[in-house]
Design a protein around this motif. Structure first.
Motif, mmCIF file in Angstrom:
data_model
loop_
_atom_site.group_PDB
_atom_site.id
_atom_site.type_symbol
_atom_site.label_atom_id
_atom_site.label_comp_id
_atom_site.label_asym_id
_atom_site.label_seq_id
_atom_site.Cartn_x
_atom_site.Cartn_y
_atom_site.Cartn_z
ATOM 1 N N ARG A 112 -3.243 11.194 8.411
ATOM 2 C CA ARG A 112 -3.184 11.770 7.055
ATOM 3 C C ARG A 112 -1.841 11.460 6.405
ATOM 4 N NH1 ARG A 112 -6.112 15.881 4.712
ATOM 5 N NH2 ARG A 112 -7.027 16.517 6.710
ATOM 6 N N GLN A 113 -0.758 11.621 7.165
ATOM 7 C CA GLN A 113 0.576 11.326 6.618
ATOM 8 C C GLN A 113 0.703 9.856 6.235
ATOM 9 O OE1 GLN A 113 3.838 12.639 9.051
ATOM 10 N NE2 GLN A 113 3.153 14.761 9.090
ATOM 11 N N ALA A 114 0.133 8.972 7.069
ATOM 12 C CA ALA A 114 0.251 7.535 6.807
ATOM 13 C C ALA A 114 -0.404 7.137 5.499
ATOM 14 C CB ALA A 114 -0.359 6.743 7.964
ATOM 15 N N LEU A 115 -1.451 7.853 5.103
ATOM 16 C CA LEU A 115 -2.176 7.512 3.881
ATOM 17 C C LEU A 115 -1.886 8.488 2.742
ATOM 18 C CD1 LEU A 115 -5.603 6.331 5.344
ATOM 19 C CD2 LEU A 115 -3.645 4.966 4.618
ATOM 20 N N THR A 116 -0.822 9.268 2.886
ATOM 21 C CA THR A 116 -0.369 10.157 1.815
ATOM 22 C C THR A 116 1.044 9.733 1.435
ATOM 23 O OG1 THR A 116 -1.688 11.969 2.729
ATOM 24 C CG2 THR A 116 0.007 12.553 1.113
ATOM 25 N N PRO A 203 -7.998 8.414 0.511
ATOM 26 C CA PRO A 203 -8.067 7.720 1.799
ATOM 27 C C PRO A 203 -7.642 8.597 2.968
ATOM 28 C CG PRO A 203 -6.225 6.902 0.487
ATOM 29 C CD PRO A 203 -7.051 7.770 -0.413
ATOM 30 N N ALA A 204 -6.745 9.568 2.721
ATOM 31 C CA ALA A 204 -6.323 10.466 3.798
ATOM 32 C C ALA A 204 -7.488 11.323 4.284
ATOM 33 C CB ALA A 204 -5.165 11.345 3.330
ATOM 34 N N LEU A 206 -10.678 10.451 3.951
ATOM 35 C CA LEU A 206 -11.628 9.520 4.571
ATOM 36 C C LEU A 206 -11.259 9.226 6.018
ATOM 37 C CD1 LEU A 206 -12.103 6.945 1.652
ATOM 38 C CD2 LEU A 206 -13.840 8.508 2.537
ATOM 39 N N VAL A 207 -9.966 9.039 6.290
ATOM 40 C CA VAL A 207 -9.574 8.691 7.653
ATOM 41 C C VAL A 207 -9.778 9.863 8.601
ATOM 42 C CG1 VAL A 207 -7.093 9.278 7.515
ATOM 43 C CG2 VAL A 207 -7.862 7.472 9.041
ATOM 44 N N VAL A 208 -9.537 11.082 8.132
ATOM 45 C CA VAL A 208 -9.744 12.242 9.000
ATOM 46 C C VAL A 208 -11.218 12.405 9.333
ATOM 47 C CG1 VAL A 208 -9.617 14.763 9.104
ATOM 48 C CG2 VAL A 208 -7.645 13.440 8.295
ATOM 49 N N ARG A 209 -12.083 12.253 8.333
ATOM 50 C CA ARG A 209 -13.528 12.360 8.600
ATOM 51 C C ARG A 209 -13.980 11.283 9.574
ATOM 52 N NH1 ARG A 209 -14.301 13.089 2.866
ATOM 53 N NH2 ARG A 209 -15.496 11.147 2.748
ATOM 54 N N GLY A 210 -13.494 10.056 9.351
ATOM 55 C CA GLY A 210 -13.878 8.971 10.230
ATOM 56 C C GLY A 210 -13.373 9.170 11.643
ATOM 57 N N MET A 211 -12.137 9.658 11.777
ATOM 58 C CA MET A 211 -11.571 9.857 13.106
ATOM 59 C C MET A 211 -12.328 10.929 13.874
ATOM 60 S SD MET A 211 -7.508 9.958 13.929
ATOM 61 C CE MET A 211 -7.252 8.472 12.976
ATOM 62 N N ARG A 212 -12.700 11.996 13.182
ATOM 63 C CA ARG A 212 -13.461 13.057 13.853
ATOM 64 C C ARG A 212 -14.812 12.541 14.331
ATOM 65 N NH1 ARG A 212 -12.073 18.077 9.681
ATOM 66 N NH2 ARG A 212 -9.903 18.320 10.373
ATOM 67 N N ALA A 213 -15.462 11.726 13.517
ATOM 68 C CA ALA A 213 -16.771 11.191 13.906
ATOM 69 C C ALA A 213 -16.658 10.230 15.081
ATOM 70 C CB ALA A 213 -17.419 10.490 12.706
ATOM 71 N N LEU A 214 -15.643 9.362 15.059
ATOM 72 C CA LEU A 214 -15.541 8.320 16.077
ATOM 73 C C LEU A 214 -14.967 8.817 17.405
ATOM 74 C CD1 LEU A 214 -14.301 5.335 13.887
ATOM 75 C CD2 LEU A 214 -16.567 5.634 14.876
ATOM 76 N N THR A 215 -14.231 9.932 17.385
ATOM 77 C CA THR A 215 -13.624 10.430 18.623
ATOM 78 C C THR A 215 -14.334 11.659 19.174
ATOM 79 O OG1 THR A 215 -12.033 11.850 17.454
ATOM 80 C CG2 THR A 215 -11.353 9.570 17.895
ATOM 81 N N ALA A 216 -15.467 12.018 18.586
ATOM 82 C CA ALA A 216 -16.132 13.273 18.956
ATOM 83 C C ALA A 216 -16.449 13.347 20.449
ATOM 84 C CB ALA A 216 -17.409 13.438 18.145
ATOM 85 N N GLY A 217 -16.773 12.230 21.083
ATOM 86 C CA GLY A 217 -17.158 12.259 22.492
ATOM 87 C C GLY A 217 -16.005 12.058 23.457
ATOM 88 N N LEU A 218 -14.772 11.996 22.976
ATOM 89 C CA LEU A 218 -13.612 11.731 23.841
ATOM 90 C C LEU A 218 -12.921 13.050 24.178
ATOM 91 C CD1 LEU A 218 -12.223 8.560 22.014
ATOM 92 C CD2 LEU A 218 -13.698 8.664 24.035
ATOM 93 N N SER A 219 -13.348 13.673 25.269
ATOM 94 C CA SER A 219 -12.851 15.012 25.617
ATOM 95 C C SER A 219 -11.364 15.009 25.952
ATOM 96 C CB SER A 219 -13.650 15.569 26.795
ATOM 97 O OG SER A 219 -13.530 14.717 27.927
ATOM 98 N N GLY A 220 -10.818 13.859 26.381
ATOM 99 C CA GLY A 220 -9.397 13.806 26.700
ATOM 100 C C GLY A 220 -8.499 14.075 25.509
ATOM 101 N N LEU A 221 -9.019 13.937 24.312
ATOM 102 C CA LEU A 221 -8.218 14.188 23.107
ATOM 103 C C LEU A 221 -8.125 15.670 22.772
ATOM 104 C CD1 LEU A 221 -9.326 11.287 20.732
ATOM 105 C CD2 LEU A 221 -7.532 11.325 22.474
ATOM 106 N N ASP A 222 -8.849 16.506 23.503
ATOM 107 C CA ASP A 222 -8.812 17.948 23.240
ATOM 108 C C ASP A 222 -7.658 18.633 23.958
ATOM 109 O OD1 ASP A 222 -11.083 17.887 21.614
ATOM 110 O OD2 ASP A 222 -12.410 17.979 23.357
ATOM 111 N N ARG A 223 -6.863 17.886 24.716
ATOM 112 C CA ARG A 223 -5.745 18.475 25.451
ATOM 113 C C ARG A 223 -4.581 17.492 25.437
ATOM 114 N NH1 ARG A 223 -9.855 16.858 28.743
ATOM 115 N NH2 ARG A 223 -9.365 15.234 30.271
#
Length: 232
Positions: A112-116, A203-204, A206-223
């Motif tokens: 978000r910061q990168a695109l703001t 775009p900020a 858009l990137v957050v929505r896309g990141m949430r969709a694409l990383t939803a199955g990666l449990s390692g990112l929850d910690r």
């Protein structure tokens, strides 16, 4: 076979990297000035821009241009790479703050910061990127530069994420690919929107929505990582 004795003393710390010389700094500044001129011209005129046009706009001789870049399209790469470096720097800084946020949240904040844009120069660079992406529709060579920059970005993300998450090698690589793809698709979608800039999708967001969709199955990112990072 006899071998040399091993020292029991701790190995000396590696020396700090030497600061760039004045010549190196000047070369880097020249490359970036040429890149800014190239981006502005491509955004304005599209693929009709020539290397001579870029050299004149940057205030350098044509032979100087070709000392730094092989083609007119390659001249935009340093400007695109600046954005990538800033994103990675924000990611490292947010990860080091130690506020306990999951990796997923740190990734989203950094993206978000990168695109703001934080100032007018950053906003101008983002506008140039939008114009460049529009020019790329009819310019395969420009598209190649764009994809090459994003390939390098993904590779640079891998060790950063490996230091943040205790997921395995495959998950780290998937996370880097997902985050990088979310960034690329967000900017490309924003650039393709024909609405006036002030009414186009943010775009900020858009990137957050896309990141949430694409990383939803990666449990390692929850910690956050609690062990030595896996080799990548």
């Amino acid at each position: 076979m006899p071998t040399a004795p091993r020292s029991t003393a701790p190995a000396p710390a590696p020396p700090a990297p030497a600061a760039p010389s004045l010549t190196e700094r000047r070369k880097a500044e020249t490359r970036l000035e040429i890149a800014r001129a190239a981006a502005a011209l491509f955004a304005e005129r599209g693929s009709a821009v020539t290397a001579d046009d870029i050299a004149r706009a940057a205030g350098v001789a044509l032979r100087t241009f070709y000392r730094y870049f092989r083609t007119k399209e390659e001249a935009v790469a340093p400007l695109l790479a600046v954005g990538v470096r800033q994103w990675l720097a924000d990611l490292r800084r947010l990860a080091a703050e130690g506020d306990g946020l999951p990796v997923r949240d740190v990734l989203e904040r950094a993206a978000r910061q990168a695109l703001t844009p934080s100032d007018e120069r950053a906003a101008e660079a983002l506008r140039w990127t939008r114009g460049l992406l529009r020019a790329m529709r009819d310019d395969p060579a420009l598209r190649s530069v764009w994809h090459h920059v994003h390939h390098d970005s993904e590779e640079a993300l891998i060790p950063v994420l490996a230091g943040m998450t205790d997921g395995g090698t495959a998950e780290v690589r998937l996370a880097a690919a997902a985050a990088n793809t979310a960034m690329r698709v967000a900017v490309e979608t924003w650039a393709a929107d024909d609405a006036p800039e002030e009414r186009a999708d943010d775009p900020a967001e858009l990137v957050v929505r896309g990141m949430r969709a694409l990383t939803a199955g990666l449990s390692g990112l929850d910690r956050r990582r609690t062990t030595t990072p896996p080799p990548v």
